[in-house]
Write an enzyme that holds these catalytic residues in place. Structure first.
Site, PDB file in Angstrom:
ATOM      1  CG  HIS A 193      23.756  14.145  59.274  1.00  0.00           C
ATOM      2  ND1 HIS A 193      22.881  15.205  59.242  1.00  0.00           N
ATOM      3  CD2 HIS A 193      24.475  14.292  60.407  1.00  0.00           C
ATOM      4  CE1 HIS A 193      23.078  15.969  60.310  1.00  0.00           C
ATOM      5  NE2 HIS A 193      24.049  15.430  61.030  1.00  0.00           N
ATOM      6  CG  ASP A 221      19.255  11.123  50.431  1.00  0.00           C
ATOM      7  OD1 ASP A 221      20.119  11.468  51.264  1.00  0.00           O
ATOM      8  OD2 ASP A 221      18.918  11.827  49.462  1.00  0.00           O
TER       9      ASP A 221
HETATM   10  P1  ADQ Z   1      22.689  15.850  51.539  1.00  0.00           P
HETATM   11  O1  ADQ Z   1      23.157  14.583  50.908  1.00  0.00           O
HETATM   12  O2  ADQ Z   1      23.441  17.075  51.214  1.00  0.00           O
HETATM   13  O3  ADQ Z   1      22.601  15.716  53.130  1.00  0.00           O
HETATM   14  P2  ADQ Z   1      19.817  16.752  51.516  1.00  0.00           P
HETATM   15  O4  ADQ Z   1      19.248  16.248  52.784  1.00  0.00           O
HETATM   16  O5  ADQ Z   1      18.873  16.684  50.375  1.00  0.00           O
HETATM   17  O6  ADQ Z   1      21.117  15.967  51.065  1.00  0.00           O
HETATM   18  O7  ADQ Z   1      20.255  18.243  51.718  1.00  0.00           O
HETATM   19  C1  ADQ Z   1      20.733  19.057  50.692  1.00  0.00           C
HETATM   20  C2  ADQ Z   1      20.558  20.520  51.079  1.00  0.00           C
HETATM   21  O8  ADQ Z   1      21.251  21.326  50.154  1.00  0.00           O
HETATM   22  C3  ADQ Z   1      19.103  20.954  51.065  1.00  0.00           C
HETATM   23  O9  ADQ Z   1      18.875  21.863  52.106  1.00  0.00           O
HETATM   24  C4  ADQ Z   1      18.970  21.620  49.694  1.00  0.00           C
HETATM   25  O10 ADQ Z   1      18.004  22.642  49.633  1.00  0.00           O
HETATM   26  C5  ADQ Z   1      20.350  22.181  49.487  1.00  0.00           C
HETATM   27  N1  ADQ Z   1      20.638  22.189  48.034  1.00  0.00           N
HETATM   28  C6  ADQ Z   1      20.779  21.131  47.211  1.00  0.00           C
HETATM   29  N2  ADQ Z   1      20.981  21.550  45.940  1.00  0.00           N
HETATM   30  C7  ADQ Z   1      20.944  22.886  45.969  1.00  0.00           C
HETATM   31  C8  ADQ Z   1      21.076  23.907  44.975  1.00  0.00           C
HETATM   32  N3  ADQ Z   1      21.248  23.645  43.675  1.00  0.00           N
HETATM   33  N4  ADQ Z   1      21.015  25.178  45.389  1.00  0.00           N
HETATM   34  C9  ADQ Z   1      20.815  25.467  46.698  1.00  0.00           C
HETATM   35  N5  ADQ Z   1      20.674  24.572  47.658  1.00  0.00           N
HETATM   36  C10 ADQ Z   1      20.724  23.293  47.308  1.00  0.00           C
HETATM   37  C11 ADQ Z   1      22.994  14.737  54.091  1.00  0.00           C
HETATM   38  C12 ADQ Z   1      22.375  13.352  53.890  1.00  0.00           C
HETATM   39  C13 ADQ Z   1      20.862  13.473  53.796  1.00  0.00           C
HETATM   40  C14 ADQ Z   1      20.315  14.153  55.049  1.00  0.00           C
HETATM   41  C15 ADQ Z   1      21.063  15.443  55.347  1.00  0.00           C
HETATM   42  C16 ADQ Z   1      20.690  16.017  56.702  1.00  0.00           C
HETATM   43  O11 ADQ Z   1      22.904  12.751  52.722  1.00  0.00           O
HETATM   44  O12 ADQ Z   1      20.275  12.189  53.648  1.00  0.00           O
HETATM   45  O13 ADQ Z   1      18.952  14.455  54.863  1.00  0.00           O
HETATM   46  O14 ADQ Z   1      22.480  15.244  55.339  1.00  0.00           O
HETATM   47  O15 ADQ Z   1      20.825  15.066  57.701  1.00  0.00           O
END
Ligand code: ADQ
Length: 460
Positions: free
Chosen positions: A156, A364
């Site tokens: 990921h 990311d």
């Molecule tokens: P993350 O580093 O966690 O994921 P991201 O892909 O942006 O990053 O996912 C975060 C998730 O958490 C999103 O669904 C978002 O809506 C939710 N989220 C974040 N802040 C929030 C808040 N304040 N309240 C509610 N929900 C919140 C890791 C990798 C990424 C990759 C994903 C999936 O780091 O690069 O995209 O896995 O593979």
């Protein structure tokens, strides 16, 4: 039909109403919800005497199997090698990367433990799909424990450039472990290129003309499978969420001002300090925004036991305080900074009323927030996505305003361009991005991956 068995460090909250703020959990739950399968992983509990057998329970079509960790496992495997070595290294933060042999031994120990607990639950024709950097050695461990079926892996996070990976003392072991899978999936072509580069430059294997990799006596597929979101569900959620109480309250509180929204786990890879400074630069370089634009940053804390995460929290509070101290007026606070998780429906409503989605990580793997923001927009009056070139999502969402998160002036200029952008251009850019999310949603991601896994083993 053979079953799908997903293994990840953490399984998602079982109660689906609960907010989950990890991209992996959000995506895997969406991928498994309809199809069903088994989800195996850590329960999130730390206890001195873990139960000898996994805890089993069903929710809808999904069966969960969870194990607890001891305090030592938690420290050495989770806080240690996974989150103090691999996470910073894979995000190009050599300055934050630490390595100890004790933590590495703990990482291997927990991977063996997971494999030993999982094998008795497996049937010979199951397809096992391992998720993320915590569990790279699982294929080797499962093979040792006697499992002969297909095993796939999906990373990921980004996969770092060859020279960066060489800084890891056990890089050769880690690559050998990756080469034990039938399919190794990355988020982007950029990551795939870095992986192939390592194989070729370190002379540990060959890349064949059809793209298969032959290394350490195994032939396997390495490919990019860009992860995505449950597009249709988000569209429906956002449509209804605009009328919800929380969204209306939020809109009213803006008093007609433009909303610039950031939503991220509190993590140093997300570029939050740089983002706050870019907003400050917007107010300096384009003073007409003073009193007219509000930035809201939602950033729930994660991994708080790792010292670097306490540090990022402190520096962010300082940055927000300094911008607010400098520019706030009696009826306007420039940055609203909340260390909170928000319910997913409410979040989609906030995305929909935002003028700008500010997604500017320093690195990311993909960044699902960028895709959620696009999926949540009103087609007749969409907001503008400002997206870091270092997010995996930038490879697909090229119609966003792409920025370099290290360039404060460029980010400020992109926000200004977004605030000024005419409706026609906003609609065109959004349509281009939305079409991509309709084609490659979370189901397509799962289908592409499973199809590749079903085609294994490649050596026959
Ligand atoms: P993350 O580093 O966690 O994921 P991201 O892909 O942006 O990053 O996912 C975060 C998730 O958490 C999103 O669904 C978002 O809506 C939710 N989220 C974040 N802040 C929030 C808040 N304040 N309240 C509610 N929900 C919140 C890791 C990798 C990424 C990759 C994903 C999936 O780091 O690069 O995209 O896995 O593979």
């Amino acid at each position: 039909m053979s079953r799908l068995v997903v293994v990840s460090n953490r399984v998602a909250p079982v109660d689906e109403g609960k907010t989950s703020t990890g991209g992996l959990a959000v995506a895997v739950l969406a991928a498994l919800k309809r199809m069903g399968g088994i989800w195996f992983g850590w329960s999130g509990e730390v206890t001195t005497a873990p139960a000898p057998e996994p805890r089993l329970f069903d929710v809808g079509k999904l069966s969960y199997a969870t194990v607890d960790l001891t305090p030592r496992d938690f420290e050495e495997y989770y806080n240690g090698f996974a989150n103090s070595t691999l996470w910073p290294l894979f995000h190009y933060r050599l300055d934050l990367t630490s390595f100890t042999r004790r933590q590495y031994a703990g990482y291997l120990r927990v991977n063996n433990l997971f494999a030993d607990k999982l094998v008795p639950l497996l049937e010979p024709d199951d397809r096992v799909w391992i998720q993320d950097y915590h569990l790279i050695p699982m294929a080797e461990a499962l093979r040792r424990a006697g499992f002969k079926g297909r095993i796939g892996f999906f990373l990921h996070t980004p996969f770092p450039a060859h020279e960066v990976l060489l800084a890891l003392p056990s890089h050769d072991d880690l690559i050998r472990a990756l080469c034990a899978y039938d399919v190794v999936g990355f988020q982007t072509n950029r990551d795939l290129v870095s992986f192939r580069d390592y194989i070729i430059r370190e002379q540990v294997g060959e890349i064949w003309d059809d793209g298969l990799v032959s290394a350490f006596g195994n032939v396997f597929k390495a490919a990019a499978f860009p992860i995505s979101v449950d597009t249709d569900t988000i569209v429906r959620m956002a449509e209804s969420a605009v009328k919800a109480r929380q969204t209306v309250r939020m809109a009213e509180s803006l008093g007609g001002r433009s909303l610039i929204l950031g939503v991220d786990r509190l993590d140093y890879s997300k570029g939050l300090v740089q983002r706050f400074h870019a907003f400050e630069r917007l107010l300096e370089n384009y003073p007409e925004n003073r009193g007219r634009a509000t930035m809201m940053q939602l950033a729930p804390p994660t991994r708080s036991e790792v010292p670097e995460y306490a540090e990022i929290r402190r520096s962010l509070e300082e940055a927000a305080g300094s911008v607010n101290g400098k520019f706030a007026d009696i009826d306007w606070v420039p940055i609203r900074y909340l260390n909170r998780s928000i319910n997913r429906r409410t979040l989609s409503g906030f995305f929909r009323i935002a003028h700008i989605g500010l997604v500017t990580p320093l690195r990311d793997g993909m960044n699902l927030v960028a895709k959620e923001f696009v999926a949540s927009q009103n087609p007749d009056d969409p907001g503008v996505l400002v997206l870091s070139r270092f997010a995996g999502a930038a490879e697909e969402l090229t119609a966003a305003l792409i920025v370099n998160p290290y360039d404060t002036d460029e980010m400020a200029a992109a926000m200004q361009r977004g605030l000024d952008m005419a409706l026609d251009e906003r609609v065109n850019r959004w349509q281009e991005m939305f079409a991509i999310l309709q084609e490659n949603d979370i189901e397509a991601w799962r289908e592409h991956y499973i199809t590749a896994l079903d085609a294994a083993p490649y050596r026959d």
